[in-house]
Design an enzyme around this catalytic site. Structure first.
Site, short mmCIF file in Angstrom:
data_model
loop_
_atom_site.label_atom_id
_atom_site.label_comp_id
_atom_site.label_asym_id
_atom_site.label_seq_id
_atom_site.Cartn_x
_atom_site.Cartn_y
_atom_site.Cartn_z
N ASP A 166 17.75 -5.51 13.69
CA ASP A 166 17.94 -4.91 15.12
C ASP A 166 19.58 -5.07 15.61
O ASP A 166 20.18 -5.39 14.59
CB ASP A 166 17.35 -6.06 16.14
CG ASP A 166 17.57 -5.84 17.50
OD1 ASP A 166 17.61 -4.84 17.86
OD2 ASP A 166 17.88 -6.77 18.49
N GLU B 254 30.43 -1.51 31.64
CA GLU B 254 31.02 -1.57 32.86
C GLU B 254 31.76 -2.97 33.29
O GLU B 254 32.99 -2.87 33.81
CB GLU B 254 29.95 -1.34 33.95
CG GLU B 254 29.60 0.36 33.85
CD GLU B 254 28.88 0.58 35.37
OE1 GLU B 254 28.30 -0.23 35.86
OE2 GLU B 254 29.07 1.65 35.73
N LYS C 206 33.01 9.04 35.11
CA LYS C 206 33.41 8.60 33.80
C LYS C 206 31.91 9.25 33.19
O LYS C 206 30.92 8.81 33.43
CB LYS C 206 33.67 6.88 33.86
CG LYS C 206 32.56 6.20 34.19
CD LYS C 206 33.10 4.50 34.26
CE LYS C 206 31.81 3.83 34.63
NZ LYS C 206 32.44 2.35 34.58
N ARG D 59 33.68 2.38 21.45
CA ARG D 59 33.05 3.11 22.24
C ARG D 59 34.10 3.78 23.28
O ARG D 59 34.91 3.34 23.78
CB ARG D 59 32.05 2.37 23.03
CG ARG D 59 31.06 1.64 22.33
CD ARG D 59 30.03 0.95 23.15
NE ARG D 59 29.00 0.11 22.50
CZ ARG D 59 27.99 -0.03 22.91
NH1 ARG D 59 27.51 -0.04 24.27
NH2 ARG D 59 26.89 -0.74 22.19
N LYS E 218 9.10 -0.10 15.39
CA LYS E 218 9.88 -0.92 14.26
C LYS E 218 8.59 -1.50 13.44
O LYS E 218 9.05 -1.35 12.35
CB LYS E 218 10.56 -2.08 15.32
CG LYS E 218 11.66 -1.61 16.10
CD LYS E 218 12.48 -2.78 16.71
CE LYS E 218 13.61 -2.54 17.56
NZ LYS E 218 14.26 -3.82 18.02
N ASP F 67 16.69 -10.90 17.31
CA ASP F 67 16.59 -12.05 17.67
C ASP F 67 16.08 -12.06 19.26
O ASP F 67 15.77 -13.05 20.11
CB ASP F 67 18.22 -12.22 18.22
CG ASP F 67 18.75 -11.18 19.24
OD1 ASP F 67 18.15 -10.12 19.14
OD2 ASP F 67 19.35 -11.45 19.99
N ASN G 188 11.21 -8.20 21.35
CA ASN G 188 10.79 -6.88 21.01
C ASN G 188 10.96 -6.48 19.41
O ASN G 188 10.60 -5.84 18.95
CB ASN G 188 11.89 -5.80 21.57
CG ASN G 188 13.19 -6.09 21.40
OD1 ASN G 188 13.75 -7.20 21.03
ND2 ASN G 188 13.93 -5.09 21.56
#
Length: 1598
Positions: A618, A755, A819, A854, A1044, A1064, A1067
Site C-alpha cells: 500500500d 490543502e 489551483k 507534488r 488488490k 496499514d 482496506n
C-alpha cells in the site's frame, strides 16, 4: 488515439495529435514516458481523453433514445442513473423501511419480515468452541505424515504385530497434535479477544421505537425452546454499560447553532481500546437512567462543543420544529406519535439494519450508515478513514436533502421513507441507492439519489462534526470493511508443502521395503525341512504363509516407521517457535514512538520469508507518513525553498554525485536558515498565529523579497500567499485559552493533507487563514486582518483536477482564485498571458515534479459583477438539475474558469517513512520486485513512486488507461510488443526467475483501477501477468481492496511466486490475507491490518531485516533441517533392512527397543534442532551488505528435490557402512571382551551398529553446521555422550538381553576401533565433497564467510573482532585483497548467475595508467555513476572496490572514508560481472573517487568465466581515514586490472569478452591494427602455485 481501435468515423474529441507526440512510439503506437513530470502530465491527459470518450458515448446514447422513452422517464420518480459497475452487483436489492409498513410480498403469513439480515457482531477467528477440535484436527491431518502415524498407532494396538508398547507409540503423535492445537488456540484466542472488544463497544441508537425491518421475536428455535434472550429484555452486557455510564441528565435537544448540543453535561466515560487496531477510542454518551441516554458530546478538550443553552431547551426544540416544518421532506407533521422514543445506549453487536443511530465527534462508525442529518446547517459532516485506508485527511459527507431537517426524536417518529439500497458489495468507492418518500407539500412520490457521498463506512471516525444522525443499512459481515477482509486463511509454508512430496517418497520406499520383506519372508516360511521346524516352533502367527507374510508386512511398517519422521514436525514446531522469539526480540525492528517490536502472529511460515519474490505494498501510511510539507514554490518566475527531497538524494546516489550535503548537515543548515527567515519576518510584521516549529517553506530570499517594500517581487508574493489563504476548503480550529492552549493557536483540518499543508505554510509566512463561515473568509495579511465575502466554491474532483473559489475582496472586486494541475490550468490561461512567465513557471514545476514533489499551479482572474450574476444563474440551474447534474455543473464551471493569470506554483513533499528509499533499493538488490497497490489517484501514486525511487528517470514508463476491455487489450499487447522489441521474448527458465540475461532497458507500468478491472478479466489476465512480471515496477492506482487481493492472487498463482503484502489499513486486509506472507504496520490509532497480518511492526524499513536476515536464515535453517532429518532417519532405518537379509526377513529388530524409542527423542533430535534454530551461514550485517545472496531463496535453491535425493543417497551409503563394517568385524573372527567373554550376541552387534549410526548422524549434522557456538558444541557432542552414558547406565539394570553390555563392549578396543573406523569411512565422502565445493566451486556465501573469518570484512562493516588485537598490523590490512575473490573476477555456480534488472556490471580499472584516447561517449541515463577508488599507482595489483549506500542506521554502520594520493585511471568493461550491490562496505584502500558513466550494455550478465592463470602481485599498505563517499545506489564489487592490461584498454572498451563455451575461457576480439590482443598477467603472476579457476564458482583455494 493510438491506444484504442479507431472507429471508421471517430469523433473529433477522440482524435489525438499523436504524430507529433514524442511520448508515442511511432512503430508500436504506445505512449511511454521517462521523467516524473512527463509521467504525471501523461496520466492527466489519459484521464481527460477517457472522460471525453465517456461523455461522447453518453451524449450519443441520449441522442438515439426514442422520445417515448424520454417521456416515460419524465413521468417516473427521479432516481440516479445507475453506474455500469453497480448494475453488475450480485444479489437482491434491499428496502430499508422507516415508519413505513413492509409490502405484502416482503412479509410472511405472520406479518414478520421474510428477509433476515446479518448481525452486526463480527468475528475474524478461524474457530469456535464447537468447531475447534474437528476443524483443527482436519487441518493437522492434511499432513500426510500425521495420517501415516495414526494408521501405525492403530496397527500397534494389536499385539499380533509385535509392538512392545502401543501406548508409548501414541505419545509422539499426541504430543504434536496437542502442541499445534494449543498454538492455534492461542492465536485464535487473541483474535477473539480483539473481536469482543470491538463488538462490545458503545453506540447510541433510537430506542422505544419499532424497527419494522426486524421481526418482533428474532430468536431461533433453540433460544425459544430454552427461553433465552426474550424480546425487549436488556441483556447483561447492555445493562453493565448503562450502569457504568448512569448519571443525572436532562432530555437533549440537538441544535445547529454554533454546532452545539444543548443539555446538561455529565462527565463522559470512555472505553480505551489498545493500539493494535481493535481498541478504538469511543467516548460514550451519558444516561438519564438505566434505560434512556441523552446524546451528549464527549469531553474533548480540543473542541468545547458543550455550552449552557442560551434559552430554554423547550423553546429551542419548538423553534427548530417550526423551522423544519416550513420545508418539505420526509417528516409528516400530521402523523400521530407516542412521544416515548428516546436515545439509548447499546452495544455495537446489538445494532440491526433499519436502526437509527446517533454519532458524535470523534466516535467511530459502528456499521455502514446513510447520513440523515448533521449538526452542520448545510448537512455536511467530516469523516476520517485512517483505520480504513490509513489516510488522516478528512473526507466530507453530506446528509440527504429530504432528511436534513431532522433534529428531534419527534422528527424521527414523524418521518416516513424507504431506502431502496443496492446489495452489499466490497467496492469502497461506490454505492447507489434511492431514498423514496412522499412529498408532504405536493403529495407526490419523490425519489432522491443516495451515493457513497451520503454514506459512512464502518471503522471510520467522525471529525469536526458535533453530531450525525444516520440510518443503518449494512451490518456485520455485509459491511464493506468486512467484505474486503475475507476469512482468515490457514497458511502453509512452501517447504511444508514440499515436505509432503518427500514424505510420499519415503512412503514409497517404506512400502517397497515392507513388500520385499513380506514376499521373501513368505518364501522362506514356505520352505520345509529347515532348522525353523526345530528351533522356532510356535513362532508363526498362523499356519498360512500368506497371512504370515501380511503380518510381517505390518510388523515392518512398525519397525521401519522412523523413515517417515514424525519427530520432524515436532522439531519444526519447536524451531519455528524459537525463530519467532528471535524475530520478536530483534532490537533493530523495535519502533520506539509506538513502543512496538515485530510481532510474529503466524509462526509456521517463517521460512517463506526467505523466498519472497514479489512485494505488494500500500502507499499511504505504509510507504508514506501521510504528512505533507510545503517545501518549495515558484512565484512570478522566482523559485524559493532550500529543501532537498528523497528523490533528489536518490537521483544523486544513482548518478554518483556527491554535491548534496548529508542529511545531518542539511538539517543543521535548514535550522539556521529557518531562524534567519523568522527573524527577518518578525522584524517586518507581527504574526500572532505563526508556529515556528512547523515552518517547512524555508527561504531567506523569500523573506528578503517579502520585506523589501521597494521591490517589485513583494506584490507578487503577497498575491500568491493571499490566494493560498483564501482558495481552499480547510476548517480552522482554535482551541483557545480555556483548553490551556495558546490563544492564537490555529489548527487546520482539511479534506486533503495537501490543502492543510498549503494553508499552514501561508500561516507561518504571515498570511494566516483565521476563520470561515457560510458568508465570509477571514485572513490576515502580514498582521493586517482582511475579510472576503465567499460567493462560490467550485470543488475539486478527479475529473476537473482543479478547485476554485469566487470571493469579493475588501475593495469590492470579484476575484476567482484557482489551483490545480499545471496542464489543466495552462489550458485556461488568458490569451495575452506573459509567455516568459508561463514558460518559466512551467519549467519550475517540471523541476519540482522530477524532484518527487507534488505541484499545483495557482492562478486568478477578475470578474465583473454582471459576469458573475449571469454565470451564477447558469450554475444554480445546473446545480438544481436532477439529470446529469455533475456534467451540467462541470460545464457551468468551465464557463468561468478561463482567462486565468498565473500567480505561481507550489511544490509539496509527501513525507516518506524513514528509510523507505534505502529499503526499496536493498530489496531490489535482493532480486525482489515491488508493486504499489493504492486507492489514491494516479498522479499522487506516481509522485510517491518517484520519491521512493521505485520509478526512475531512466525507466520506460507505460501508462495504461482504458475504458473498454478492447482498449485495455490493445494497450497491454502494445506494452508486451514494446518490451519484446527491446529485451526479446521473456525467459521461462525457473533458475532465472525474472532476471533477464540481456538487460538493455527497464520498464514500469502505471495502471488505474478501471483498466485493472479489465486487465483482471479472464481473457486478459495472462497478457497482463506477462506484462507486469517483465516490468521492474508496477503501480496500480484507484484500486479497491478486492482488486488488490485479485492482483496478488494473479501473480501468486499465475507465476507460482512467493508473495508478500504489506499495508496499514483495513482496506489492505484482503491482500494481506491473500499473499503467502501478510505484514501489517501499526498505526498511531491502531490498525486493522496489523490484526489480520502474519507479522506486524512499526515501519516499512524493517522489512529488509525481516526478509534479508531473518527470512534468509529461517529458509536456510529449515531447508537444512529437513534434509538432515530425512538423512538421519535413513541412516538409522536401513541397517534394520540390511539385517533382515541375514535372518530370513522375519522382522527381527537389530537394535534394542529403547534405542528405537530414544533415537529421535533424545539421541539425535537436539543437534538438528540447534541447526534449525541457531545456525547462520553469514552474519546479519554481512547479509544486509550483500542482499544478492537472497536470490537463492527466490529460486528455491536451498531446498530442492535434487538436494533431498543427495541426502537420501548419502544416508543410503552411510547406512551400509555403519552396518557392514561392524558385520565384517564380527564375522572376520570371534571378538573377545576384556573379561574373556565373547562379543557375539545380537545385543552386542546391534549396540555397536546403533552407536556408530548415532555418532555418525550427529557428526554429520555438525559438519553441516556453519555457525558454531557454545550451545552447538554442547548439543552436538553432548548428544553422543548422552547416548554412551545411557548405554552404561541401562546396562546395569537387569534385563535378559542388555545386562552388562557396557562392560562387554566398552572394555575392549574392538568396539572403539570399529566405531571410529565406521564413522570415519561413513563421513569421508561428505567431508571431501564439502572441502572441494568450498575450495574449488564456492558459493557467494562461502566467499563472504571467508572474508568474515579471515579477511577484513568485519573492519569494513565496523564490527569489532572478538579478540581486540592492536595488531591488525601494518602489512596485514591487505590480507583480504590477497584472496582469489579480489585478485581476479570470481565465478559462481550457474544457479547463482543472473542478470538482474537494474544491477550494475563489474568494471575493470587500470591503476596508474593515464586515460587512453577514446571517443567521448554520451552518458546513458540508465547507468548510474560510480565512485571508484584506485590503489597506489606504482603497484600493479588488481583491487576490489565496493560502492554503495547505507542509509538505514539501525541496520548498517556508517561507512568510513578512505583517502589516497593516487590518480585516476582509465576504465574498461570487466570480463565478469557481479550482482553485489546494495550496501555500504567501507573500502580499506586509501583511494580517491572517480565518477564515470557506463554504457547501457554493461548491464548484461556474462556467462561463467574461467581463468587458466591466476595473478600474483605485491600487496600495498593501506591507511584508513574517516570518510568515504560511495556510490549512492548500490554496492558493486569491481575488480581493478593490473598495469599490463592497459594495452587492451581500447579493445575492452569496444567489445566485451567473448566466452568459449567449450573451454569456458575468455577471448577478446580486438579490432586494432595488431589484430587483437589477450590479457597478459603481470610479472610474477603465478600467485599461489597450483590454484586453478573453475568454470563455475570462483577460486580453487582460499
Amino acid at each position: 488515439m493510438s491506444f484504442f481501435k479507431r472507429r471508421r468515423h471517430p469523433h473529433p474529441n477522440q482524435l489525438e495529435a499523436n504524430d507529433h507526440d514524442t511520448n508515442v512510439d511511432q512503430d508500436l503506437r504506445l505512449r511511454t514516458v521517462r521523467t516524473a513530470a512527463s509521467t504525471i502530465a501523461e496520466s492527466i491527459a489519459s484521464e481527460q481523453r477517457a472522460e471525453r470518450r465517456r461523455s461522447v458515448r453518453h451524449k450519443r446514447s441520449n441522442f438515439f433514445r426514442s422520445k417515448s422513452t424520454k417521456d416515460l422517464e419524465r413521468e417516473r420518480p427521479s432516481a440516479p442513473v445507475p453506474d455500469p459497475s453497480a448494475v453488475q452487483v450480485a444479489g437482491d436489492r434491499r428496502n430499508v423501511y422507516v415508519n413505513t409498513p413492509l409490502t405484502a410480498i416482503e412479509v410472511d403469513r405472520h406479518g414478520e419480515p421474510i428477509v433476515r439480515y446479518a448481525r452486526n457482531k463480527v468475528k475474524t477467528t478461524k474457530y469456535t468452541i464447537i468447531t475447534f477440535v474437528p476443524k483443527n484436527l482436519y487441518e493437522q491431518f492434511r499432513r500426510v505424515a500425521n495420517l501415516y502415524f495414526l494408521v501405525l498407532f492403530v496397527l500397534q494396538v494389536f499385539s499380533i504385530f509385535g509392538a512392545v508398547s502401543p501406548q508409548t507409540a501414541a505419545l509422539p503423535l499426541m504430543f504434536i497434535l496437542t502442541v499445534t492445537a494449543i498454538k492455534d488456540a492461542v492465536e485464535d484466542y487473541r483474535r477473539a479477544t480483539l473481536d469482543e472488544e470491538v463488538n462490545t463497544s458503545a453506540a447510541t441508537k433510537f430506542g422505544n421505537w419499532r424497527n419494522v425491518n426486524q421481526p418482533k421475536d428474532p430468536r431461533n428455535w433453540f433460544e425459544r425452546l430454552l427461553r433465552l434472550n426474550s424480546p425487549g429484555r436488556v441483556t447483561k452486557g447492555v445493562r453493565k454499560l448503562r450502569e457504568r455510564e448512569a448519571s443525572e441528565g436532562s432530555r437533549v435537544v440537538l441544535s445547529r447553532a454554533g454546532n452545539r448540543i444543548s443539555g446538561s453535561v455529565a462527565d463522559p466515560s470512555s472505553l480505551s481500546l489498545d493500539r493494535d487496531g481493535s481498541r478504538n477510542r469511543l467516548e460514550d454518551i451519558q444516561s438519564i437512567d438505566s434505560h434512556s441516554y441523552p446524546p451528549l458530546i464527549g469531553n474533548d478538550p480540543l473542541q468545547p462543543v458543550f455550552s449552557p443553552p442560551a434559552q430554554n431547551p423547550a423553546e429551542n426544540a419548538l423553534s427548530a420544529t417550526l423551522a423544519a416544518s416550513s420545508s418539505s421532506g420526509v417528516v409528516n407533521w400530521s402523523r400521530r406519535i407516542s412521544g416515548s422514543a428516546r436515545w439509548e445506549r447499546t452495544l455495537w453487536k446489538k445494532l440491526e439494519v433499519g436502526d437509527i443511530v446517533l454519532l458524535r465527534d470523534n466516535e467511530q462508525v459502528p456499521a455502514d450508515i446513510v447520513v440523515l442529518s448533521t449538526s452542520d446547517p448545510d448537512g455536511l459532516c467530516y469523516l476520517e478513514t485512517k483505520n480504513l485506508d490509513g489516510e488522516t485527511n478528512l473526507k466530507p459527507r453530506k446528509a440527504t436533502d429530504a432528511t436534513s431537517n431532522i433534529l428531534t426524536e419527534e422528527d424521527i417518529e414523524r418521518s416516513a421513507f424507504v431506502l431502496d439500497s443496492e446489495p452489499p458489495h466490497p467496492n469502497l468507492y461506490l454505492y447507489n441507492g434511492v431514498l423514496r418518500f412522499q412529498d408532504q407539500s405536493s403529495g407526490q412520490l419523490r425519489g432522491e439519489p443516495v451515493t457513497i457521498n451520503e454514506m459512512l463506512l464502518r471503522g471510520c471516525s467522525i471529525r469536526n462534526t458535533a453530531w450525525v444522525i444516520g440510518l443503518v443499512v449494512f451490518t456485520g459481515k455485509d459491511t464493506k470493511i468486512m467484505l474486503n477482509g475475507g476469512e482468515t486463511p490457514s497458511k502453509q509454508s512452501k517447504i511444508e508443502k514440499e515436505t509432503n512430496f518427500n514424505v510420499i517418497v519415503n512412503f514409497i520406499i517404506l512400502f517397497l521395503m515392507c513388500t520385499v520383506t513380506a514376499i521373501v519372508n513368505g518364501i522362506f516360511d514356505a520352505r520345509t525341512g529347515t532348522s525353523a521346524a526345530v528351533f522356532e516352533v510356535g513362532s508363526d502367527p498362523s499356519s498360512s504363509n500368506v497371512v504370515n507374510a501380511l503380518v510381517t508386512f505390518a510388523s515392518c511398517l512398525i519397525a521401519f516407521q522412523n523413515i517417515v519422521p514424525i519427530s520432524l514436525y515436532i522439531s519444526i514446531e519447536i524451531v519455528k517457535t524459537i525463530q519467532a522469539y528471535f524475530i520478536s526480540q530483534d532490537i533493530d525492528m523495535y519502533y520506539k514512538p509506538l513502543d512496538s517490536a515485530c510481532i510474529p502472529k503466524t509462526w509456521n511460515i517463517s521460512d517463506d520469508l526467505g523466498q519472497i519474490e514479489y512485494i505488494f505494498s500500500d502507499k499511504t501510511g505504509t510507504l508514506t507518513q501521510n504528512v505533507m510539507e510545503f517545501q518549495k514554490c515558484s512565484i512570478h518566475g522566482v523559485t524559493y525553498g532550500e529543501a532537498i527531497t528523497e528523490a533528489q538524494r536518490g537521483a544523486a546516489q544513482r548518478e554518483g554525485r556527491t554535491d548534496l550535503p548529508s542529511p545531518d548537515e542539511q538539517s543543521i543548515r535548514m535550522t539556521k536558515l529557518r531562524q534567519d527567515m523568522q527573524q527577518l519576518l518578525g522584524r517586518a510584521f507581527k504574526n500572532r498565529y505563526v508556529q515556528p516549529d512547523k515552518l517547512t517553506l524555508v527561504s531567506t530570499k523569500l523573506a528578503e523579497d517579502l520585506t523589501d517594500r521597494g521591490g517589485g517581487q513583494r506584490t507578487h508574493i503577497i498575491s500568491f500567499f493571499r490566494a493560498l489563504a483564501v482558495c481552499h476548503t480547510v476548517l480552522a480550529d482554535r482551541p483557545g485559552p480555556e483548553t490551556g492552549q495558546h490563544p492564537h493557536l490555529l489548527e487546520y483540518k482539511a479534506e486533503s493533507p495537501d490543502e492543510s499543508a498549503l494553508v499552514g505554510a501561508a500561516r507561518d509566512v504571515g498570511f494566516p487563514f483565521v476563520s470561515k463561515s457560510r458568508e465570509k473568509i477571514d485572513i490576515e495579511v502580514m498582521g493586517q486582518p482582511e475579510s472576503y465575502i465567499l460567493l462560490k466554491v467550485l470543488e475539486f474532483n478527479s475529473t476537473r483536477k482543479r478547485m476554485s473559489v469566487i470571493v469579493r475582496n475588501p475593495q469590492g472586486q470579484i476575484i476567482l482564485y484557482c489551483k490545480g494541475a499545471d496542464s489543466v490550468i495552462y489550458e485556461r490561461l488568458a490569451e495575452d498571458h506573459d509567455l516568459g512567465l508561463k514558460d518559466k513557471t512551467s519549467k519550475d514545476m517540471e523541476a519540482f515534479a522530477n524532484s518527487g514533489l507534488r505541484t499545483l499551479c495557482i492562478a486568478y482572474r477578475l470578474m465583473s459583477d454582471e459576469e458573475y450574476l449571469e454565470w451564477s444563474r447558469v450554475y444554480d440551474a445546473a446545480a438544481s438539475s436532477i439529470k446529469d447534474r455533475d456534467e451540467e455543473i462541470d460545464q457551468a464551471n468551465s464557463l468561468v474558469e478561463h482567462s486565468l493569470h498565473v500567480l505561481g506554483a507550489t511544490a509539496l513533499e509527501d513525507k516518506l517513512q524513514e528509510g523507505v528509499p534505502e529499503a526499496i533499493e536493498k530489496l531490489h538488490s535482493a532480486g525482489i520486485k515491488l508493486w504499489i497497490l493504492t486507492g489514491d489517484k494516479v498522479q499522487t501514486a506516481i509522485e510517491i513512486a518517484f520519491s521512493c525511487n521505485l520509478l526512475k528517470n531512466d525507466m520506460e514508463i507505460m501508462i495504461l488507461s482504458a475504458d473498454t476491455i478492447d482498449g485495455a487489450r490493445v494497450q497491454i499487447e502494445a506494452g508486451l510488443n514494446k518490451i519484446a522489441s527491446v529485451l526479446g521474448p521473456p525467459s521461462r527458465d525457473p533458475s532465472k526467475r525474472h532476471f533477464s540475461s540481456d538487460v538493455k532497458a527497464s520498464f514500469a507500468v502505471v495502471i488505474d483501477g478501471d483498466t485493472l478491472r479489465y486487465a483482471l478479466d479472464p481473457a486478459l489476465k495472462p497478457l497482463f501477468l506477462n506484462l507486469g512480471t517483465q516490468c521492474e515496477t508496477v503501480v496500480c492506482c484507484r484500486v479497491s481492496p478486492a482488486q488488490k487481493a485479485l492482483t496478488v492472487k494473479l501473480v501468486k498463482e499465475g507465476r507460482d511466486a512467493m508473495t508478500l503484502s504489506i499495508g496499514d489499513g483495513a482496506n489492505d486486509v484482503a491482500m494481506i490475507q491473500e499473499a503467502n506472507i501478510g505484514v501489517g504496520l501499526f498505526g498511531l490509532e491502531g490498525s486493522q491490518a496489523a490484526m489480520s497480518a502474519d507479522y506486524a511492526f512499526g515501519q516499512f524499513r524493517f522489512l529488509t531485516k525481516l526478509l534479508i536476515v531473518h527470512g534468509r536464515w529461517s529458509y536456510r535453517r529449515i531447508a537444512d533441517m529437513h534434509s538432515n532429518f530425512f538423512y538421519k532417519n535413513v541412516i538409522w532405518t536401513l541397517p534394520l533392512f540390511w539385517f533382515l537379509i541375514y535372518n530370513s526377513f522375519d522382522g527381527t529388530y537389530l537394535y534394542h527397543y529403547t534405542f528405537i524409542l530414544l533415537y529421535n527423542l533424545i539421541f539425535t533430535s537436539l543437534p538438528v534442532i540447534a541447526l534449525g534454530a541457531f545456525d547462520q551461514d553469514i552474519n546479519a550485517k554481512a547479509a544486509l551488505a550483500f542482499p544478492q545472496l537472497y536470490i537463492r531463496g527466490i529460486r528455491g535453491l536451498e531446498y530442492t528435490r535434487t538436494k533431498f535425493w543427495l541426502y537420501m543417497l548419502d544416508g543410503l551409503y552411510q547406512s551400509a557402512i555403519v552396518f557392514y563394517i561392524p558385520y565384517l568385524v564380527w564375522t572376520a573372527g570371534s571378538a573377545i571382551s576384556w573379561n574373556g567373554k565373547t562379543v557375539e550376541s545380537l545385543s552386542d552387534f546391534g549396540t555397536t551398529v546403533a552407536v556408530a549410526a548415532i555418532v555418525t548422524a550427529n557428526t554429520y549434522v555438525g559438519i553441516n553446521t556453519q555457525y558454531w557456538t557454545v550451545i552447538t558444541w554442547v548439543i552436538v557432542l553432548g548428544s553422543s555422550i548422552v547416548m554412551l552414558l545411557w548405554v552404561v547406565i541401562y546396562s546395569y539394570f537387569e534385563s535378559f538381553d542388555f545386562v552388562h553390555e557396557a562392560r562387554r563392549l566398552f572394555g575392549g578396543a574392538t568396539f572403539w576401533v570399529t566405531v571410529i573406523l565406521t564413522v570415519s569411512i561413513a563421513l569421508l565422502p561428505r567431508v571431501l565433497v564439502k572441502f572441494v565445493s568450498i575450495s574449488f566451486v564456492p558459493q557467494d556465501a562461502d566467499i563472504i564467510r571467508y572474508m568474515w573469518v579471515k579477511g577484513d570484512l568485519k573492519d569494513r562493516l565496523g564490527i569489532r573482532h572478538r579478540l581486540d588485537q592492536p595488531a591488525l598490523m601494518e602489512g596485514q590490512s591487505s590480507i583480504l585483497e590477497a584472496t582469489p575473490i579480489f585478485r581476479e573476477p570470481h565465478s559462481r555456480s550457474l544457479s547463482e548467475m543472473s542478470a538482474t534488472d537494474g544491477y550494475e556490471s563489474a568494471l575493470t580499472f587500470s591503476p596508474g595508467v593515464p586515460t587512453p584516447p577514446t571517443q567521448p561517449e554520451k552518458p546513458d541515463a540508465a547507468s548510474p555513476q560510480i565512485s571508484a577508488a584506485l590503489a597506489d599507482s606504482s603497484i600493479p595489483l588488481p583491487l576490489i572496490t565496493i560502492a554503495g549506500t547505507t542509509n538505514d542506521e539501525d541496520m548498517m554502520p556508517t561507512p568510513t572514508s578512505l583517502t589516497s594520493a593516487a590518480h585516476v585511471a582509465a576504465t574498461s568493461p570487466s570480463p565478469q560481472f557481479s550482482y553485489y550491490s546494495a550496501s555500504d562496505i567501507p573500502i580499506p584502500s586509501p583511494l580517491p573517487s572517480l565518477g564515470f558513466q557506463q554504457p547501457s550494455q554493461d548491464y548484461s550478465r556474462m556467462a561463467p568465466i574461467s581463468y587458466s592463470r591466476p595473478l600474483r602481485g605485491q600487496y600495498p599498505a593501506y591507511s584508513h581515514s574517516d570518510n568515504l563517499l560511495t556510490s549512492p545506489s548500490s554496492y558493486e564489487m569491481r575488480v581493478h586490472s593490473p598495469q599490463s592490461n592497459q594495452d587492451s584498454y581500447a579493445a575492452d572498451r569496444r567489445e566485451l569478452p567473448r566466452i568459449s563455451e567449450a573451454s569456458h575461457t575468455i577471448t577478446h576480439n580486438d579490432n586494432d591494427d595488431n589484430g587483437g590482443s589477450h590479457h597478459s598477467p603481470s610479472p610474477g603472476s603465478e600467485w599461489l602455485e597450483g590454484t586453478q579457476w573453475s568454470a563455475y564458482e570462483g577460486p580453487t583455494a582460499l
